[in-house]
Design an enzyme around this catalytic site. Structure first.
Site, PDB file in Angstrom:
ATOM      1  CE1 TYR A 141       4.048  -1.538   8.497  1.00  0.00           C
ATOM      2  CE2 TYR A 141       4.445   0.220   7.028  1.00  0.00           C
ATOM      3  CZ  TYR A 141       4.366  -0.924   7.371  1.00  0.00           C
ATOM      4  OH  TYR A 141       4.788  -1.673   6.370  1.00  0.00           O
ATOM      5  CE  LYS A 191       3.848 -16.415  16.167  1.00  0.00           C
ATOM      6  NZ  LYS A 191       4.009 -17.653  15.523  1.00  0.00           N
ATOM      7  CG  ASP A 223       3.136 -18.922  12.294  1.00  0.00           C
ATOM      8  OD1 ASP A 223       1.954 -18.799  12.738  1.00  0.00           O
ATOM      9  OD2 ASP A 223       3.842 -19.635  13.098  1.00  0.00           O
ATOM     10  CG  ASP A 247       4.360  -4.247   4.131  1.00  0.00           C
ATOM     11  OD1 ASP A 247       3.942  -3.667   2.995  1.00  0.00           O
ATOM     12  OD2 ASP A 247       5.338  -4.329   4.502  1.00  0.00           O
ATOM     13  CG  ASP A 251       4.746  -6.954  -1.130  1.00  0.00           C
ATOM     14  OD1 ASP A 251       3.947  -6.177  -1.285  1.00  0.00           O
ATOM     15  OD2 ASP A 251       5.927  -6.678  -1.541  1.00  0.00           O
TER      16      ASP A 251
HETATM   17  C1  IPM Z   1       3.148  -0.604   1.026  1.00  0.00           C
HETATM   18  C2  IPM Z   1       4.507  -0.141   1.014  1.00  0.00           C
HETATM   19  C3  IPM Z   1       4.579   0.674   2.018  1.00  0.00           C
HETATM   20  C4  IPM Z   1       4.028   0.119   3.585  1.00  0.00           C
HETATM   21  C5  IPM Z   1       5.837   1.452   2.200  1.00  0.00           C
HETATM   22  C6  IPM Z   1       6.249   1.983   0.920  1.00  0.00           C
HETATM   23  C7  IPM Z   1       5.924   2.479   3.357  1.00  0.00           C
HETATM   24  O1  IPM Z   1       5.264  -1.246   1.153  1.00  0.00           O
HETATM   25  O2  IPM Z   1       2.160   0.245   0.641  1.00  0.00           O
HETATM   26  O3  IPM Z   1       2.821  -1.847   1.044  1.00  0.00           O
HETATM   27  O4  IPM Z   1       4.871  -0.498   3.993  1.00  0.00           O
HETATM   28  O5  IPM Z   1       2.958   0.444   3.800  1.00  0.00           O
HETATM   29 MG    MG Z   2       4.124  -3.157   1.081  1.00  0.00          MG
END
Ligand code: IPM
Ligand code: MG
Length: 363
Positions: A141, A191, A223, A247, A251
């Site tokens: 990032y 990794k 993975d 990140d 999710d």
């Molecule tokens: C998160 C989001 C952010 C990230 C984006 C919006 C920059 O996906 O907070 O997980 O990738 O950190």
């Molecule tokens: Mg995210």
């Protein structure tokens, strides 16, 4: 106690969900006898539209002079064609940097009331209570150099994954420290069979781990961790990992427990913490009153606990969330076919009411 909070509603469903989160915060403040000083400032696309900058100086200053930041979400299709530095996401990344928020905590808990929401069988997902500890200011990032260069048709893109020992050390300490207050197990995800960054990561995490002999440390490749999270999510306690892996896996874990709409986060370690739902701006459902405010409301619980040390108040908010879920309240993302849904506002008011009653009852 005086709570000085800056709210950054941002884009998409951000304003709707932070509105409900603030209602709940106000109920806590009233009910438990605290004082709230609230500032509201622009961030992301909203700030870009208002003043051409996704993170105006006034926003940074307000955040730095408060004790905690409540953020909604940033981003939307209207800004997709903007240059990288001007995108709403750049505002959020810079905010994390300006506030020094290097430790991103993302708890994911399976609520039995939501058994129907998880795509996994109940016996698999039951008991899932994971804390993802994501490094937030390093890796791909922020690594330099980064670029897209060259003639059309022959362009090259470059990103750099970069980690220094001190950066790994400090996030590892946070992970092990938090594990001590939980089930005392850390899985560090990397990794290291391919990446230098991950080799260093594993080495440093192992070294820091030896300072926490009461915490059991194991390592997993990313993975295989991605698969294990689906096969045996209840086997995880603290999952410690770098920025990009965190990140992605956070999710995934949202999907595992039933909805990304439930997930809250705290970004701490710096001068002022940022508390925000994990779900993002969800422009497709913005302004319809159907967004799930629980991620934002649970972010207020994290703020109370990690930002202000008010664990009784945090638990009360969490109990409010469990209670509305048990009572069958469902925003659209949580509803099964044919099930009645409630609005963003109805969900928020019910939890605020719960908090108010619980606080009155506790006096
Ligand atoms: C998160 C989001 C952010 C990230 C984006 C919006 C920059 O996906 O907070 O997980 O990738 O950190
Ligand atoms: Mg995210």
């Amino acid at each position: 106690m005086q709570l000085h909070v800056t709210c950054l509603p941002g884009d998409g469903i951000g304003p709707e969900v932070t509105l409900q989160a603030l209602r709940v915060l106000e109920a806590v403040v009233d009910g438990f006898g605290h004082d709230l000083e609230l500032d509201e400032k622009g961030v992301g696309g909203a700030a870009l539209t208002a003043c051409g900058n996704p993170l105006p100086d006034a926003t940074i200053q307000a955040c730095l002079s408060s004790q905690a930041v409540l953020l909604g979400a940033v981003g939307g299709p209207a800004f997709d064609h903007y240059p990288r530095d001007l995108r709403p996401e750049a505002g959020l990344l810079r905010l994390r940097q300006e506030l020094g928020a290097y430790a991103n905590l993302r708890p994911a808990v399976f609520y039995p009331a939501l058994r129907a929401c998880s795509p996994l069988r109940e016996e698999v997902v039951k008991g899932t209570d994971i804390l993802i500890v994501r490094e937030l200011l390093g890796g791909l990032y922020f690594g330099q150099p980064r670029s897209i260069e060259g003639a059309p048709g022959a362009r090259q893109a470059l990103n750099s994954m970069r980690y220094g020992e001190p950066e790994i050390e400090r996030i590892a300490r946070i992970g092990f420290g938090l594990a001590r207050g939980r089930r005392k197990r850390v899985v560090s995800v990397d990794k290291s069979n391919v990446l230098e960054c991950s080799r260093l990561w594993r080495e440093v995490v192992t070294r820091v781990g030896s300072e926490f002999p009461d915490v059991q440390l194991s390592h997993m490749y990313v993975d295989s961790a991605a698969m294990a999270l689906v096969l045996k999510p209840a086997g995880f306690d603290v999952l410690l990992t770098e920025n990009m892996f965190g990140d992605i896996l956070s999710d995934e874990v949202g999907g595992v427990v039933g909805s990304l709409g439930l997930l809250a986060s705290a970004s701490i370690g710096g001068k002022v913490g940022i508390y925000e739902p994990v779900h993002g701006s969800a422009p497709d459902i913005a302004d319809q009153g159907i967004a799930n405010p629980l991620g934002a409301i649970l972010s207020v619980a994290l703020m109370l606990r990690h930002g202000f040390g008010l664990s009784k108040e945090a638990e009360c908010v969490e109990a409010g969330v469990i209670s509305v879920l048990k009572a069958g309240m469902r925003t659209r993302d949580l509803a099964q076919p044919g099930e009645r849904t409630v609005t963003t506002d109805a969900m928020g008011s019910k939890i605020a009411e719960f908090v108010q009653l619980a606080a009155d009852g506790g006096r």
